[in-house]
Design a protein around this motif. Structure first.
Motif, PDB file in Angstrom:
ATOM      1  N   ALA A 337      46.067  42.104  35.535  1.00  0.00           N
ATOM      2  CA  ALA A 337      45.732  42.948  36.527  1.00  0.00           C
ATOM      3  C   ALA A 337      44.452  42.654  37.080  1.00  0.00           C
ATOM      4  CB  ALA A 337      46.047  44.348  36.121  1.00  0.00           C
ATOM      5  N   LEU A 338      43.436  42.591  36.478  1.00  0.00           N
ATOM      6  CA  LEU A 338      42.202  42.386  37.066  1.00  0.00           C
ATOM      7  C   LEU A 338      42.135  41.015  37.754  1.00  0.00           C
ATOM      8  CD1 LEU A 338      39.538  43.576  34.465  1.00  0.00           C
ATOM      9  CD2 LEU A 338      40.565  44.460  36.231  1.00  0.00           C
ATOM     10  N   LEU A 339      42.900  39.957  37.416  1.00  0.00           N
ATOM     11  CA  LEU A 339      42.952  38.491  38.002  1.00  0.00           C
ATOM     12  C   LEU A 339      43.594  38.796  39.274  1.00  0.00           C
ATOM     13  CD1 LEU A 339      43.244  36.186  35.230  1.00  0.00           C
ATOM     14  CD2 LEU A 339      41.155  36.653  36.304  1.00  0.00           C
ATOM     15  N   VAL A 340      44.866  39.405  39.288  1.00  0.00           N
ATOM     16  CA  VAL A 340      45.616  39.820  40.613  1.00  0.00           C
ATOM     17  C   VAL A 340      44.837  40.619  41.519  1.00  0.00           C
ATOM     18  CG1 VAL A 340      47.486  41.039  41.335  1.00  0.00           C
ATOM     19  CG2 VAL A 340      47.785  39.664  39.286  1.00  0.00           C
ATOM     20  N   LEU A 341      44.164  41.529  41.207  1.00  0.00           N
ATOM     21  CA  LEU A 341      43.238  42.508  41.974  1.00  0.00           C
ATOM     22  C   LEU A 341      42.230  41.453  42.739  1.00  0.00           C
ATOM     23  CD1 LEU A 341      43.095  45.666  40.181  1.00  0.00           C
ATOM     24  CD2 LEU A 341      44.465  45.355  42.008  1.00  0.00           C
ATOM     25  N   GLY A 342      41.616  40.679  41.938  1.00  0.00           N
ATOM     26  CA  GLY A 342      40.619  39.832  42.510  1.00  0.00           C
ATOM     27  C   GLY A 342      41.213  38.919  43.470  1.00  0.00           C
ATOM     28  N   GLY A 343      42.451  38.202  43.084  1.00  0.00           N
ATOM     29  CA  GLY A 343      43.009  37.521  44.159  1.00  0.00           C
ATOM     30  C   GLY A 343      43.555  38.060  45.475  1.00  0.00           C
ATOM     31  N   LEU A 344      43.946  39.374  45.288  1.00  0.00           N
ATOM     32  CA  LEU A 344      44.302  40.075  46.310  1.00  0.00           C
ATOM     33  C   LEU A 344      43.066  40.477  47.173  1.00  0.00           C
ATOM     34  CD1 LEU A 344      47.069  42.863  45.094  1.00  0.00           C
ATOM     35  CD2 LEU A 344      47.410  40.560  46.354  1.00  0.00           C
ATOM     36  N   ALA A 345      41.945  40.808  46.455  1.00  0.00           N
ATOM     37  CA  ALA A 345      40.665  41.167  47.391  1.00  0.00           C
ATOM     38  C   ALA A 345      40.224  39.826  48.172  1.00  0.00           C
ATOM     39  CB  ALA A 345      39.715  41.601  46.540  1.00  0.00           C
ATOM     40  N   LEU A 346      40.615  38.705  47.606  1.00  0.00           N
ATOM     41  CA  LEU A 346      40.099  37.548  48.393  1.00  0.00           C
ATOM     42  C   LEU A 346      40.990  37.078  49.188  1.00  0.00           C
ATOM     43  CD1 LEU A 346      38.496  35.697  45.263  1.00  0.00           C
ATOM     44  CD2 LEU A 346      37.255  36.829  47.087  1.00  0.00           C
ATOM     45  N   GLY A 347      42.239  37.861  49.217  1.00  0.00           N
ATOM     46  CA  GLY A 347      43.350  37.168  50.352  1.00  0.00           C
ATOM     47  C   GLY A 347      44.173  36.117  49.886  1.00  0.00           C
ATOM     48  N   ARG A 348      44.317  36.100  48.436  1.00  0.00           N
ATOM     49  CA  ARG A 348      45.023  34.932  47.785  1.00  0.00           C
ATOM     50  C   ARG A 348      46.274  35.532  46.986  1.00  0.00           C
ATOM     51  NH1 ARG A 348      41.322  30.601  45.094  1.00  0.00           N
ATOM     52  NH2 ARG A 348      43.373  29.388  45.045  1.00  0.00           N
ATOM     53  N   ASP A 349      47.154  34.750  46.755  1.00  0.00           N
ATOM     54  CA  ASP A 349      48.242  35.045  45.792  1.00  0.00           C
ATOM     55  C   ASP A 349      48.094  34.575  44.488  1.00  0.00           C
ATOM     56  OD1 ASP A 349      50.565  35.585  44.686  1.00  0.00           O
ATOM     57  OD2 ASP A 349      51.815  33.785  45.553  1.00  0.00           O
ATOM     58  N   ALA A 350      47.628  35.782  43.782  1.00  0.00           N
ATOM     59  CA  ALA A 350      47.246  35.304  42.259  1.00  0.00           C
ATOM     60  C   ALA A 350      48.126  35.578  41.320  1.00  0.00           C
ATOM     61  CB  ALA A 350      45.948  36.335  42.060  1.00  0.00           C
ATOM     62  N   ILE A 351      49.316  36.009  41.591  1.00  0.00           N
ATOM     63  CA  ILE A 351      50.388  35.993  40.570  1.00  0.00           C
ATOM     64  C   ILE A 351      50.980  34.597  40.286  1.00  0.00           C
ATOM     65  CG2 ILE A 351      52.662  37.291  39.934  1.00  0.00           C
ATOM     66  CD1 ILE A 351      51.858  39.374  41.881  1.00  0.00           C
ATOM     67  N   THR A 352      50.469  33.755  39.516  1.00  0.00           N
ATOM     68  CA  THR A 352      50.925  32.629  39.068  1.00  0.00           C
ATOM     69  C   THR A 352      50.705  32.253  37.741  1.00  0.00           C
ATOM     70  OG1 THR A 352      48.975  31.481  39.223  1.00  0.00           O
ATOM     71  CG2 THR A 352      49.998  31.684  41.353  1.00  0.00           C
ATOM     72  N   LEU A 353      51.189  31.156  37.054  1.00  0.00           N
ATOM     73  CA  LEU A 353      51.156  30.714  35.885  1.00  0.00           C
ATOM     74  C   LEU A 353      49.887  30.470  35.312  1.00  0.00           C
ATOM     75  CD1 LEU A 353      54.329  28.373  35.269  1.00  0.00           C
ATOM     76  CD2 LEU A 353      54.203  30.628  34.312  1.00  0.00           C
ATOM     77  N   ARG A 354      49.149  30.106  36.542  1.00  0.00           N
ATOM     78  CA  ARG A 354      47.405  29.990  35.849  1.00  0.00           C
ATOM     79  C   ARG A 354      47.009  31.517  35.501  1.00  0.00           C
ATOM     80  NH1 ARG A 354      44.347  25.588  37.969  1.00  0.00           N
ATOM     81  NH2 ARG A 354      45.785  23.716  38.496  1.00  0.00           N
ATOM     82  N   LEU A 355      47.188  32.467  36.256  1.00  0.00           N
ATOM     83  CA  LEU A 355      46.795  33.892  36.029  1.00  0.00           C
ATOM     84  C   LEU A 355      47.177  34.036  34.340  1.00  0.00           C
ATOM     85  CD1 LEU A 355      46.175  36.889  36.176  1.00  0.00           C
ATOM     86  CD2 LEU A 355      48.486  36.891  37.042  1.00  0.00           C
TER      87      LEU A 355
END
Length: 713
Positions: A337-355
């Protein structure tokens, strides 16, 4: 020319094919370059798994040397490409994984108690956990002035014997029978000894009254315990345990019947604080913060609302993870969730297998021992399956939002949810079969109702009830929460009652499980059509498990409990055995049904001391079994003749040398070295809990006390 290698020789063809293969591999890896990094946690996990599978320090060191040798060979390779880099990185990560778990096992681990013993103990309480479903309190204690005892002991105290002033920091004195943490009772059963070792628990026991409090606690109960007790006071009936588990992650108030129904119906994941709970809480926090800040014109125009809301959601997620005990699924969900929030705050799609891979790496670095547990495996397998399905271009095109009438939109959402549930069930099936010997078949359909009910009804009601309790107005909301949870339990019991609810299988061998998991990862982590090469190992492995013959004979590690397959059912030696023993034997044999008594079988002849049984295996051969049932001494002439006529003799005590059965003698001496046994009579195979030469630090092989041999047993 007569001495030169022929161009058509076998060796020449191998070299030619290899020369043609490497460019193709490099081309394929270049196509999959975005997916290569996803295998980093797999390489680290391979080293951790190797440490658990190999037996002793010599083998662990040999594995590390072999992995480093592979990395060195890759580094000396004259060619350069992705395959070379993958080889080097994978070998180094495997070495790091093996050294990581080896080091963690050597530093904080607690060796188990050598043998069961009665002690008068004075100890300081480290923590106290209430388990209302079992009418007891579980306390973690540190013995005082007892160098012969482990530094941390777990003791169960009946509710009626709990003294006043018991809590963290209290000093108590009592008498107890301490035992080493229990290893698997039979092959394939739950290994509490390994888990207790990494938790620092060296012995377990039950406190005997009277329990004297020498120094009462001066600390208030922790927030989690107070919240747990508060919810139990507000919610009545069976729903109270579910409500407490959803808020705190503590499942101690859930009855065994309800817990089994949740497992059989595929809804047990709702009880473990994981992605569903963390995501719902963080999403609700972000939604509320965005709406509240949007009420201010200045904030709406000048402030970075998404960044502030994401920060607030992150703080709430971290606090919730700490409150619920920071279990592996919760930590994984919080990191994701923290990685997703960081991606959203940066304007990027963070919900990936890398996450998912990043979360797995962090968890393995902090808790490498969690890799072999069902919690880690099922959590990451489910999330990986969901994200891999969501990244598939055809599924993404089907699930994409579009302008259409609401019936079609609802039908599309239902189809997407059902497809996701089916993929998750298929991904979790081999893991469930390996750890629990059963897998859900109707969980995808049950979750169609249970997940929306939990996410959009139960959890919001429970959060609102807790907030309104601050002003004493939460009773109506608790009433609605209880009825919503009653509906959830009714769904669980209804699905669990179906004969198609679960699929049973006997214990799976670790090598077969490793093959299935490797194939599953191959299917989920790659994107091109070559990903389907991992499907045959999965299908073959699951088929072999489902068609494998069940063991004919199971013997627990203490020798007291014996289960044998007879006709269409199973029978147990001691018909007064508890539910835990019965469930363990049934699940390990892949049998669902009541265990009858061996004494009631028509081919059995039993007394209070001995039980003789004629059993027929799958090949039609008749085996004669002899089992002891008491501690009474038996005259040597009678017992010696009975041993000579039996093929297998089983006893929970030491048998004399003159007891010589035709095939196998199972007594205390043998079980001390092997642990529990699983025997297939038709194949003549014997599987043991302990492997010869196993030197893992939680393996305790106490030697029975020597007794004078006599003419009687």
């Amino acid at each position: 020319m007569a001495f030169e290698p022929r161009q058509t020789s076998y060796r020449g063809r191998i070299v030619t094919h290899a020369a043609q293969l490497f460019p193709k591999l490099e081309t394929w890896l270049e196509t999959e370059r975005e997916q290569v990094a996803l295998w980093a946690p797999v390489g680290l996990g391979a080293g951790i798994v190797a440490w658990f599978l190999l037996l002793n320090p010599a083998q662990w060191l040999a594995f590390c040397c072999f992995a480093l040798g592979v990395a060195a060979l890759g580094g000396l390779s004259p060619t350069s490409g992705r395959l070379r880099h993958i080889l080097i990185a994978g070998a180094v990560l495997a070495t790091i994984g093996c050294l990581l778990i080896w080091g963690k096992a050597a530093l904080p681990g607690q060796p188990p108690l050598a043998r069961a013993t009665f002690v008068d103990m004075t100890a300081r309480v480290q923590s106290v956990r209430s388990v209302p479903a079992q009418d007891m309190v579980r306390a973690m204690l540190r013995p005082i002035d007892a160098p012969a005892l482990p530094t941390l002991v777990r003791v169960n105290i009946p509710v009626e014997d709990v003294p006043d002033g018991l809590g963290k920091g209290a000093v108590i004195r009592f008498r107890t029978r301490l035992m080493p943490p229990a290893p698997p009772a039979v092959p394939g059963a739950y290994d509490f000894a390994a888990r207790a070792y990494f938790q620092g628990i060296g012995a377990t026991g039950k406190a005997l009254k009277p329990i004297t409090v020498l120094e009462p606690t001066r600390e208030a109960p922790p927030l989690r315990a107070r919240l747990f007790a508060h919810i139990l006071e507000q919610v009545e009936g069976p729903a109270e345990g579910i409500a407490a588990a959803l808020a705190t992650g503590d499942q101690g108030a859930i009855s065994e019947a309800d817990a089994e129904a949740m497992r059989r119906s595929g809804l047990a994941h709702l009880l473990s604080i994981s992605g569903l709970h963390v995501t719902a809480l963080i999403s609700a926090t972000i939604f509320l913060l965005m709406r509240v800040m949007a009420l201010s014109r200045r904030a709406a125009l000048d402030w970075p609302l998404m960044l502030i809301a994401a920060g607030g959601g992150a703080l709430v997620g971290i606090g919730y993870t700490w409150l619920t005990g920071a279990e592996v699924p919760t930590v994984r969900s919080c990191i994701a969730a923290l990685l997703v929030l960081g991606g959203l705050a940066l304007g990027r799609d963070a919900i990936t297998l890398r996450l998912v891979a990043t979360g797995a790496l962090i968890v393995l670095l902090l808790w490498p021992e969690s890799l072999v547990g069902p919690s880690f495996q099922m959590s990451f397998a489910a999330v990986t399956a969901i994200v891999a399905l969501a990244e598939h271009r055809r599924f993404r095109a089907f699930a994409a939002a579009r302008e259409e009438h609401w019936p079609r939109k609802c039908a599309r959402a239902l189809a997407v949810t059902l497809a996701t549930g089916l993929v998750v069930e298929l991904a979790l099936m081999p893991i469930a079969l390996f750890h629990f010997h059963k897998a859900g078949l109707l969980g995808a359909f049950a979750n169609l109702i249970a997940i929306p009910l939990t996410t959009f009804v139960v959890m919001p009601l429970e959060v609102l009830a807790l907030l309104f309790d601050l002003v004493g107005l939460g009773a109506p909301l608790w009433w609605m929460t209880r009825h919503a949870l009653d509906l959830l339990l009714a769904l669980a019991h209804g699905v669990a009652a179906s004969p198609l609810a679960t699929l049973l299988a006997p214990a799976m061998r670790p090598g077969l499980f490793a093959m299935v998991i490797a194939g599953l990862l191959w299917c989920l982590l790659w994107r091109t059509r070559w990903r389907w090469l991992g499907l045959p190992p999965v299908v073959v492995g699951v088929t072999l498990v489902l068609t494998a013959p069940s063991p004919d004979l199971l013997v627990t590690g203490d020798g007291r409990h014996v289960a044998i397959r007879s006709g269409g059912g199973m029978a147990i030696l001691r018909d007064r055995a508890g539910d835990y023993v019965r469930d363990t034997l049934s699940e390990s044999a892949g049998y669902e049904g009541d265990l009858s008594a061996i004494a009631d079988l028509p081919t059995a002849r039993c007394s209070t001391d001995l039980c003789a049984l004629n059993a027929t295996d799958a090949a039609g051969r008749t085996w004669r079994l002899l089992m002891t049932r008491s501690d009474m001494l038996i005259d040597r002439p009678v017992f010696e003749q009975a041993c000579a006529q039996a093929d297998i003799v089983i006893s929970d005590r030491r048998l004399p040398r003159w007891c010589r059965p035709r095939w196998l003698r199972i007594d205390r001496w043998l079980l001390a070295r092997t642990g529990g046994l699983s025997i297939s009579l038709a194949q003549g195979k014997v599987h043991t809990v302990h492997r010869p030469g196993d030197d893992h630090p939680w393996i305790a092989t106490p030697q029975p006390r020597k007794r004078r041999l006599s003419r009687q047993l």
